[in-house]
Scaffold this active site. Structure first.
Site, PDB file in Angstrom:
ATOM      1  N   TYR A 284     -15.071  -0.896   9.069  1.00  0.00           N
ATOM      2  CA  TYR A 284     -13.639  -0.623   9.211  1.00  0.00           C
ATOM      3  C   TYR A 284     -13.166  -0.883  10.642  1.00  0.00           C
ATOM      4  O   TYR A 284     -12.134  -1.523  10.878  1.00  0.00           O
ATOM      5  CB  TYR A 284     -13.426   0.837   8.822  1.00  0.00           C
TER       6      TYR A 284
ATOM      7  N   GLY B 216       0.827  -1.207   0.000  1.00  0.00           N
ATOM      8  CA  GLY B 216       0.000   0.000   0.000  1.00  0.00           C
ATOM      9  C   GLY B 216       0.858   1.252   0.000  1.00  0.00           C
ATOM     10  O   GLY B 216       0.510   2.274   0.601  1.00  0.00           O
TER      11      GLY B 216
HETATM   12  C1  AKB Z   1     -10.557   7.122   8.203  1.00  0.00           C
HETATM   13  O1  AKB Z   1     -11.148   8.200   8.297  1.00  0.00           O
HETATM   14  O2  AKB Z   1     -11.026   6.105   7.702  1.00  0.00           O
HETATM   15  C2  AKB Z   1      -9.164   7.028   8.774  1.00  0.00           C
HETATM   16  C3  AKB Z   1      -9.131   6.591  10.203  1.00  0.00           C
HETATM   17  C4  AKB Z   1      -9.526   7.502  11.276  1.00  0.00           C
HETATM   18  O3  AKB Z   1      -8.782   5.497  10.466  1.00  0.00           O
HETATM   19  N1  AKB Z   1      -8.489   8.270   8.624  1.00  0.00           N
END
Ligand code: AKB
Length: 320
Positions: free
Chosen positions: A141, A8
């Site tokens: 995430y 990456g």
């Molecule tokens: C995102 O906004 O996805 C990243 C994070 C805070 O992990 N910058």
């Protein structure tokens, strides 16, 4: 020492970490890889195309280039992950397993893997979130990051893999244009301000989030990677903090330099992601264990970016 491998590499963090490590150890000591062809400074040293979802391809690169350290940065950021759950699992978690297995089997000395403040969800203490606050993330995430942290701790405990990690806040730099994150507004805003254009923000004016200037992020990462293993009491991922601000405060800081700058607020689905994250982070464990200390606050960061960005032609990046 063998070479350092970056996955990456074309991302927001990769490009700047590579530049610093090449400066310290020589251009040929760092192999940059990405799924997209090299651009910008990545053209200035060794580069290979690499799809990190291909375990054999990772192992082949490690053997071919005599790799001894890995910075595994390839990932989908939070806003993109929310739109593609299968890809985010394959890329953010599947590839971490490939890298950890390769590190175990091929005697890699040290691995870095980025986590995020996204591991914390609405149950976490939101002001000064402690290292061991309840997490319970509600985003795709964040779920992947929390899972990844536990896998890192497991591979360290059971197989002795020396994998290290930071829970980054939103990272703000001017050398690349991030894509796919929730904190990206705080990068885009400087580009619009300097172009003399109004900025439409996808978060509400009072959405407070932990953030960090890229200079501090590079410093934190390399300090952690240089630390003696005995000093590290955390093998999931360390909380690190730089500053906290909301969209209204960053636009006020820009207006001190560009008085005509204007901002409007049009929150979208990213507001829910931001609302689930902490306002500010307690990083006392990182400070005590390996001497972490940030250098930039909002005022200093805005001044630095507005001075340096006009001479730059940022590259679009979608990794961390
Ligand atoms: C995102 O906004 O996805 C990243 C994070 C805070 O992990 N910058």
């Amino acid at each position: 020492m063998g070479k350092i491998l970056f996955t990456g590499a074309a991302g927001q963090l990769g490009a700047e970490l590579i530049a610093e490590l090449r400066h310290r150890h020589g251009v040929d000591s760092v192999l940059a890889t990405d799924i997209r062809a090299a651009e910008g400074i990545l053209k200035e040293g060794p580069f290979e195309l690499l799809d990190v979802t291909d375990e054999e391809a990772i192992r082949a690169i490690i053997k071919k280039h005599d790799i001894s350290q890995i910075y595994h940065l390839a990932a989908l950021l939070s806003a993109k992950a929310e739109k593609d759950i299968p890809l985010s699992r394959k890329l953010n978690i599947g590839s971490l397993h490939h890298v950890l297995n390769a590190a175990r089997d091929l005697n890699i000395e040290r691995v870095f893997w980025p986590s995020s403040i996204a591991v914390f969800g609405p149950d976490a203490i939101s002001n000064g979130t402690p290292q061991n606050s309840p997490c319970n993330p509600t985003t795709v995430y964040g779920i992947n990051k929390l899972t990844g942290e536990q896998w890192c701790a497991y591979y360290h405990r059971v197989f002795g893999v020396d994998v290290r990690s930071l829970r980054y806040p939103g990272l703000i730099g001017y050398k690349t244009l991030p894509g796919g994150g929730t904190t990206d507004y705080a990068v885009d805003i400087y580009h619009k301000a300097l172009a003399g254009e109004p900025f439409s923000c996808f978060l509400q004016a009072d959405t407070m989030l932990p953030m960090m200037y890229m200079e501090d992020a590079i410093n934190a990462t390399l300090k952690l990677m240089d630390a003696e293993p005995e000093k590290l009491s955390i093998r999931t991922s360390y909380n690190v903090a730089g500053m906290s601000f909301n969209p209204a405060q960053i636009s006020d800081s820009i207006r001190k330099h560009i008085p005509d700058f204007s901002i409007t607020y049009e929150p979208d689905y990213r507001q829910n992601i931001a609302d689930s994250w902490p306002n500010s982070i307690d990083d006392s464990t990182a400070r005590a264990d390996w001497g972490w200390k940030p250098s930039y606050n909002l005022t200093a960061m805005t001044k630095d970016i507005l001075e340096k960005l006009p001479g730059y032609f940022p590259v679009l990046s979608e990794n961390l």
